[in-house]
Design an enzyme around this catalytic site. Sequence first.
Site, PDB file in Angstrom:
ATOM      1  N   SER A 178       5.727  10.772   8.971  1.00  0.00           N
ATOM      2  CA  SER A 178       4.738  10.012   9.732  1.00  0.00           C
ATOM      3  C   SER A 178       4.580  10.475  11.174  1.00  0.00           C
ATOM      4  O   SER A 178       3.480  10.438  11.715  1.00  0.00           O
ATOM      5  CB  SER A 178       5.074   8.522   9.687  1.00  0.00           C
ATOM      6  OG  SER A 178       6.435   8.293   9.951  1.00  0.00           O
ATOM      7  N   HIS A 206       1.468   8.579   4.052  1.00  0.00           N
ATOM      8  CA  HIS A 206       0.539   9.459   4.776  1.00  0.00           C
ATOM      9  C   HIS A 206       0.015  10.593   3.900  1.00  0.00           C
ATOM     10  O   HIS A 206      -0.727  11.446   4.383  1.00  0.00           O
ATOM     11  CB  HIS A 206       1.230  10.058   6.007  1.00  0.00           C
ATOM     12  CG  HIS A 206       1.668   9.021   6.978  1.00  0.00           C
ATOM     13  ND1 HIS A 206       0.820   8.436   7.891  1.00  0.00           N
ATOM     14  CD2 HIS A 206       2.875   8.426   7.162  1.00  0.00           C
ATOM     15  CE1 HIS A 206       1.483   7.541   8.594  1.00  0.00           C
ATOM     16  NE2 HIS A 206       2.731   7.513   8.163  1.00  0.00           N
ATOM     17  N   LYS A 236      -3.460   2.676   4.815  1.00  0.00           N
ATOM     18  CA  LYS A 236      -3.792   3.840   5.642  1.00  0.00           C
ATOM     19  C   LYS A 236      -5.092   4.470   5.120  1.00  0.00           C
ATOM     20  O   LYS A 236      -6.158   3.957   5.411  1.00  0.00           O
ATOM     21  CB  LYS A 236      -2.591   4.779   5.700  1.00  0.00           C
ATOM     22  CG  LYS A 236      -1.501   4.117   6.571  1.00  0.00           C
ATOM     23  CD  LYS A 236      -0.148   4.712   6.549  1.00  0.00           C
ATOM     24  CE  LYS A 236       0.760   3.859   7.450  1.00  0.00           C
ATOM     25  NZ  LYS A 236       2.170   4.132   7.269  1.00  0.00           N
TER      26      LYS A 236
HETATM   27  C1  PLP Z   1       3.228   3.082   7.397  1.00  0.00           C
HETATM   28  C2  PLP Z   1       4.342   3.504   6.524  1.00  0.00           C
HETATM   29  C3  PLP Z   1       4.934   2.609   5.624  1.00  0.00           C
HETATM   30  C4  PLP Z   1       4.599   1.150   5.635  1.00  0.00           C
HETATM   31  O1  PLP Z   1       3.373   0.880   5.053  1.00  0.00           O
HETATM   32  P1  PLP Z   1       2.594  -0.443   5.501  1.00  0.00           P
HETATM   33  O2  PLP Z   1       1.627  -0.658   4.424  1.00  0.00           O
HETATM   34  O3  PLP Z   1       1.997  -0.161   6.835  1.00  0.00           O
HETATM   35  O4  PLP Z   1       3.628  -1.527   5.571  1.00  0.00           O
HETATM   36  C5  PLP Z   1       5.891   3.087   4.759  1.00  0.00           C
HETATM   37  N1  PLP Z   1       6.274   4.388   4.793  1.00  0.00           N
HETATM   38  C6  PLP Z   1       5.743   5.266   5.649  1.00  0.00           C
HETATM   39  C7  PLP Z   1       6.194   6.679   5.619  1.00  0.00           C
HETATM   40  C8  PLP Z   1       4.775   4.844   6.555  1.00  0.00           C
HETATM   41  O5  PLP Z   1       4.282   5.708   7.446  1.00  0.00           O
END
Ligand code: PLP
Length: 386
Positions: A178, A206, A236
């Site tokens: 991330s 991601h 995302k």
């Molecule tokens: C953002 C993220 C999450 C969490 O997901 P949300 O739906 O925002 O709770 C989990 N793992 C990674 C690698 C992330 O970047």
Amino acid sequence: MYKFFQEQLDNKINNLNLRTLTEYCPIDAVRVRRDDKEYLMMASNNYLGLTFDERVIEGAIKGAQQYGTGSGGSRLVSGTFPLFTDLERELAKFKNTEKALVFNTGYMANVGTISAIADKNTIIFSDALNHASIIDGCRLSRGSVKAYNHCDVDELKYLLKEVERNTRKLIVTDGVFSMDGDIAPLDKLYELSREYNALLMVDDAHATGTIGSGHGTAAYYGLEKEVDIQLGTLSKSLGSVGGYVAANSTIIDYLVNMSRSFIFSTALSPADIGAALAALHVLESDTSVLRRLQNNVNYMADCLNSIGIYATNDTPIFPILIGSNEDTLTVSNYLYNAGIIGTAIRPPTVPVGESRIRLTVTAAHNKEQIDYVCQSLHNALKQLDS
Ligand SMILES: *Cc1c(COP(=O)(O)O)cnc(C)c1O
């Protein structure tokens, strides 16, 4: 009673590490307004720019109109409405697995999956730069954790070798990291997982919508049938909120029965699921979205390289490594004054001394905006040097 809290906050202030909330009013997928000034959003994970897509908004509205605003209960008790069935079927197809299960967030999917899978006889092998929700899942589990250096398959092999063959093992990694934007060596992790009899889990938060023609890390390596657990988020690239796990039916049925974050929380609302389902349809049927994203990623990488910042066109995440919190905040503030949101990422999100501006591009940006960002960044860094 409150002294402890104030001391902790004062520490944060002294280390230039205090976090505060800022209200932005979204205008579209890449622009926000604050105090009558417009800003370009370069810090979101809305990679496909779908949050303002008419088709996705329509999905949210229809979901609410048809099934109401709230789900009223947990999935197992009363919260599974028909859109869930559709979305889970489509996610399983999309990830090339037997089944999928939707959680309320990606965070909850990680916490609920890892804690359910790893009992006290399990050793979890976790990349040192894995997301906080993976780390928290490990903490909540009864298993023990061995962190290996970032993407260091040799160290992982060494750690796996040390462990008795019959011990239950789980290897877990971000697919696209991330804060660094690099891609995990999933092919090598897969080989090790079979050699040492370990489950393999990849977090595609991601990677979905960005690599492997949008299908994620396993697809990128042609390992969709091989990876045991593909986890991801609906919040995302898919422009909604929620998380999911795609795997074979044994694992999904096990999670339905054992995953506490799945069992003991009210299901997402019909608008959330309607939006996610519509976004998945867009990703699968409208190839122009992925093409626009890749064009922008290529363009951004070229722009950054042209101002002397090393960048690859692998993913839409561009870490601009600065170092100290002070310098990172200076650059971030410079960008902010230029009308660009490039948030300063500081510890504990990244290691101490590796603070950075994390810039992201989406399918909804245009070339002029990207040019402007690179030019402003160039000026900000020049000012830092002088
Ligand atoms: C953002 C993220 C999450 C969490 O997901 P949300 O739906 O925002 O709770 C989990 N793992 C990674 C690698 C992330 O970047």
